[in-house]
Design a protein around this motif. Structure first.
Motif, short mmCIF file in Angstrom:
data_model
loop_
_atom_site.label_atom_id
_atom_site.label_comp_id
_atom_site.label_asym_id
_atom_site.label_seq_id
_atom_site.Cartn_x
_atom_site.Cartn_y
_atom_site.Cartn_z
N PRO A 13 -5.47 6.65 10.13
CA PRO A 13 -4.53 6.23 11.18
C PRO A 13 -3.30 7.12 11.25
O PRO A 13 -2.79 7.59 10.24
N ARG A 14 -2.80 7.29 12.47
CA ARG A 14 -1.55 8.03 12.68
C ARG A 14 -0.37 7.09 12.87
O ARG A 14 0.78 7.52 12.81
N THR A 15 -0.66 5.82 13.10
CA THR A 15 0.40 4.80 13.19
C THR A 15 -0.08 3.55 12.46
O THR A 15 -1.22 3.11 12.65
N ILE A 16 0.79 2.97 11.62
CA ILE A 16 0.45 1.78 10.84
C ILE A 16 1.52 0.73 11.03
O ILE A 16 2.72 1.00 10.87
N ALA A 17 1.08 -0.48 11.37
CA ALA A 17 1.97 -1.63 11.40
C ALA A 17 1.74 -2.46 10.15
O ALA A 17 0.60 -2.86 9.89
N VAL A 18 2.79 -2.70 9.38
CA VAL A 18 2.69 -3.51 8.16
C VAL A 18 3.11 -4.92 8.53
O VAL A 18 4.31 -5.22 8.64
N ILE A 19 2.14 -5.80 8.74
CA ILE A 19 2.41 -7.17 9.16
C ILE A 19 2.64 -8.03 7.92
O ILE A 19 1.78 -8.12 7.04
N GLY A 20 3.83 -8.62 7.87
CA GLY A 20 4.24 -9.32 6.65
C GLY A 20 5.07 -8.42 5.77
O GLY A 20 5.14 -8.62 4.56
N ALA A 21 5.72 -7.41 6.38
CA ALA A 21 6.60 -6.52 5.63
C ALA A 21 7.72 -7.33 4.97
O ALA A 21 8.17 -8.35 5.51
N SER A 22 8.16 -6.87 3.80
CA SER A 22 9.13 -7.65 3.03
C SER A 22 10.11 -6.75 2.32
O SER A 22 9.79 -5.59 2.00
N LYS A 23 11.29 -7.30 2.03
CA LYS A 23 12.27 -6.60 1.20
C LYS A 23 12.12 -6.96 -0.27
O LYS A 23 12.80 -6.38 -1.13
N ASN A 24 11.22 -7.89 -0.57
CA ASN A 24 11.00 -8.33 -1.95
C ASN A 24 10.05 -7.35 -2.64
O ASN A 24 8.88 -7.23 -2.24
N PRO A 25 10.51 -6.63 -3.68
CA PRO A 25 9.65 -5.63 -4.34
C PRO A 25 8.37 -6.21 -4.93
O PRO A 25 7.44 -5.46 -5.23
N GLU A 26 8.32 -7.54 -5.12
CA GLU A 26 7.12 -8.15 -5.69
C GLU A 26 6.07 -8.45 -4.63
O GLU A 26 4.94 -8.79 -4.97
N LYS A 27 6.42 -8.34 -3.38
CA LYS A 27 5.50 -8.67 -2.30
C LYS A 27 4.69 -7.45 -1.88
O LYS A 27 5.18 -6.32 -1.89
N ARG A 28 3.45 -7.71 -1.47
CA ARG A 28 2.60 -6.61 -1.03
C ARG A 28 3.17 -5.94 0.23
O ARG A 28 3.02 -4.73 0.41
N GLY A 29 3.85 -6.71 1.06
CA GLY A 29 4.45 -6.14 2.26
C GLY A 29 5.57 -5.17 1.98
O GLY A 29 5.94 -4.37 2.85
N TYR A 30 6.12 -5.20 0.77
CA TYR A 30 7.10 -4.20 0.34
C TYR A 30 6.38 -3.01 -0.30
O TYR A 30 6.64 -1.85 0.04
#
Length: 711
Positions: A11-28
């Protein structure tokens, strides 16, 4: 034209759905790993409660992203996925990685949730990786959607049913220190994108030199086999198959059918389609790496070179175990080696140079070239101390060794013959072996692993030559053969043995003569047909499948009295063991000459469809289980590999006074049985067991044909 999964896997563009500021989360961690691997595309964090994550502007939903999105990395819980995929579909997202578990692998409710998610995805044309996956990695643009850092980039691609096995392979590659990964992903539940679709993409991927598979099962095995045949002609595919498919075993009616679900079926049909199937999981990476480097072998003839007898002995045994031949070097080659190392203790093959290479490592170069120029040899195996001369004998020996390593790589390419090195010092990672591998020659510490790499190159060479042949042409069923099958179907039963024999004969299979008699009164007619030659007498009954178990077979009956007595014994046994059985008569046939008992059968495998089996036969076939399998249809090359591929193939060369078997006769019979099974879709199982292979050919002693249940 780009592959339809191109933008999903690269992919040339990726949307991270469920992005997070918590370093323990997969979205981070997902965003962090993409940034750490210098992803060359654009990342769009999706979180309605944030405006910025890791320096990137955040969007409330994927529809708000200001440009088309190739891939959505879904880091939210399983219950959210139908709605998330609905949003992705409306926004025109091409693909999505579903990381969450809790779908069909977990419960019935999870299965329904998975079906709902797939239905939404298909409505919009969104392709799904997973669910229940740990992500994917694509080296081309640095798309590290796995969350693991420091992934080495290279020319191997990995597809796995198991995220843990995939991680193990990744760790092994890192420890080895050479090569790397082009594409890597765990397929999860394969709710949408299946194994064969990933393989089809990798078959067109210039960055992938070889593909590794860890497989527990296929959702569309025929489609995978078709794709595998196409890809294997272009690049090697190494597989470790862990799944055991036991479905259908209990319902089998024949000896052939009782073997259904055996692991050997997967091994046989995958090898037939071109895969190199390894028996041990720790062989998967070494074999795949070697196949990515080595030219396919033209044959199975290997020369071994060492400076000591012990490694030569171990190597020779390992080669024999894996079907590699130690062909004798030509006299001209032996003379050249003798001129290089007059003190060599053996030069015919293996070459034991003894003190001649100690510490004169440069002799390896001249010896290797002499061997590679020999038309009797297809590959070279160096075993023992090579790679450590610089460690043992100082700087000058080390410099000489480095030059020899570079020369070996050049020779391998120039002569198109594989070279593999087994070194006792491989775990120390000496500079010479690093240079050898960087130049394109694989090395291993373990002798058996090194030999397995050469055997894999030989297997792959054979597979490519076989796959290049035209596929077997279908042959229509003769009218008389169709009539036999249709009559049995109308009667609602399987074929009687007399009908099975007539079916074989209608398709051109030569059978020994036989007579059907109604009972003891027909004994005189049997004697008139066969004289006083010993005959076998057995019941013909649709209700008695295993005649021996019912005491419904008598061997070596002689003359009219002998046949009459045999019929009486069978009648008495049936009265005790199967009193409800309807008897259509008694088949009388001359005893087959002494020979080797074999089995040829067809069965319906739940995953692969109709497969054919060959092996050692007789009443103990389920116990011996020395059989090989191929998917139908087969051609002569497939049949020959089946015959040569059983464990005790040497028995076909004559054992305990039996004459050697004419393998061409077996090959011809296998192809005929394949044609019969393909010409009659109504056939579920065929069981020719035993077949007595003898000096005059093959005698089909018992024939059984089981039809598909009426729908």
């Amino acid at each position: 034209m780009p592959h339809y999964l191109e933008n999903v896997i690269h992919p040339r563009t990726i949307a991270v759905i469920g992005a997070s500021k918590n370093p323990e989360k997969r979205g981070y961690r997902a965003i962090k790993s993409l940034q750490a691997d210098r992803y060359q595309g654009r990342i769009f964090p999706i979180n309605p409660r944030e405006t910025e994550i890791l320096g990137l502007p955040c969007y409330p939903n994927v529809g708000a992203v200001p440009e088309p999105v190739d891939l959505a990395l879904v880091c939210t819980a399983a219950a959210t996925t139908p709605g998330v995929i609905e949003e992705c579909g409306r926004a025109g997202v091409r693909g999505a990685v579903l990381l969450a578990g809790g779908f069909s692998e977990a419960s019935e409710a999870g299965r329904l949730l998975e079906e709902e998610t797939v239905a939404v995805a298909r409505r919009y044309g969104v392709r799904l990786i997973g669910p229940n996956t740990n992500g994917m990695f694509s080296a081309r643009l640095g798309c590290n959607a796995l969350g693991n850092l420091d992934l080495p980039r290279g020319q191997l691609s990995i597809l796995s049913n198991s995220a843990n096995v995939m991680s193990s392979l990744q760790t092994e590659i890192i420890f080895h220190g050479h090569g790397g990964i082009a594409v890597m992903l765990s397929v999860g539940n394969q709710a949408d994108i299946l194994f064969h679709e990933y393989l089809d993409l990798l078959g067109t991927d210039d960055e992938t030199r070889a593909v590794m598979f860890y497989v527990e099962g296929f959702k569309d095995a025929p489609a995978f086999l078709k794709t595998l045949r196409e890809v294997s002609l272009r690049k090697p595919v190494a597989m470790y198959v862990a799944g055991r498919n036991a479905a259908g075993k209990s319902a089998a009616k024949s000896h052939s059918g009782s073997l259904a679900g055996d692991y050997a079926i997967s091994q046989g049909v995958l090898r037939q389609a071109g895969a190199v199937v390894v028996a041990r999981s720790d062989e998967l990476f070494p074999v795949a790496e070697a196949l990515s480097l080595l030219p396919p072998m033209a044959g199975r003839r290997v020369a071994i070179v060492s400076e000591g007898g012990g490694p030569i002995t171990v190597a020779s045994e390992a080669c024999a175990d894996r079907g590699l031949e130690l062909a004798t070097l030509s006299q001209a080659t032996q003379d050249r080696i003798h001129a290089i190392v007059p003190a060599a203790t053996a030069i015919a093959n293996p070459v034991d140079a003894g003190g001649g290479t100690d510490p004169r490592v440069e002799y390896y170069e001249s010896i290797a070239e002499a061997i590679l120029q020999d038309p009797n040899i297809d590959a070279l195996l160096l075993v023992g101390l090579f790679g450590a001369y610089g460690i043992r004998y100082g700087e000058q020996a080390g410099r000489d060794e480095l030059r020899v390593c570079e020369s070996l790589a050049r020779m391998m390419q120039a002569y198109g013959k594989p070279i593999v090195v087994q070194s006792h010092f491989a775990n120390l990672k000496p500079p010479a072996l690093a240079a050898l591998r960087e130049a394109g020659v694989p090395y291993q510490r373990g002798m058996e692993t090194a030999v397995q790499c050469l055997a894999a190159a030989a297997d792959y060479g054979e597979a490519r030559r076989r796959l290049a042949l035209p596929p077997p042409a279908p042959r229509p069923a003769p009218p008389e053969a169709r009539a036999i099958v249709e009559a049995a179907r109308k009667a609602g039963r399987d074929l009687l043995e007399t009908e099975a024999r007539a079916l074989l004969e209608a398709h051109g299979v030569a059978l020994d003569p036989y007579r059907l008699i109604a009972g003891a009164a027909g004994a005189a007619a049997a004697q008139q047909a066969f004289g006083d030659a010993p005959v076998a007498v057995k019941v013909v009954s649709a209700d008695i499948v295993h005649k021996s178990d019912a005491g419904a077979v008598v061997l070596n009956a002689v003359g009219a009295d002998g046949v009459a007595q045999a019929v009486a014994r069978i009648e008495a046994s049936i009265a005790r063991r199967a009193p409800q059985a309807a008897v259509q008569g008694y088949l009388v046939a001359p005893m087959a000459p002494r020979g080797t008992e074999l089995l040829i059968g067809v069965l319906q495998d739940p995953a692969y469809g109709k497969v054919i089996t060959f092996g050692l036969g007789g009443v103990f076939v389920e116990i011996i289980r020395d059989v090989s399998f191929r998917a139908l249809p087969i051609g002569p090359a497939d049949a020959r590999e089946m015959v040569n591929g059983i464990r005790y193939a040497s028995m076909l060369d004559g054992a305990r006074g039996n004459p050697p078997v004419r393998r061409d006769d077996i090959v011809e019979l296998l192809v005929k049985v394949s044609e019969i099974a393909m010409a009659h879709p109504e056939i579920a199982e065929i069981d020719l067991n035993p077949i007595i292979a003898h000096a005059g050919g093959c005698s089909v002693v018992d024939a059984r044909v089981i039809l598909q249940a009426a729908s």
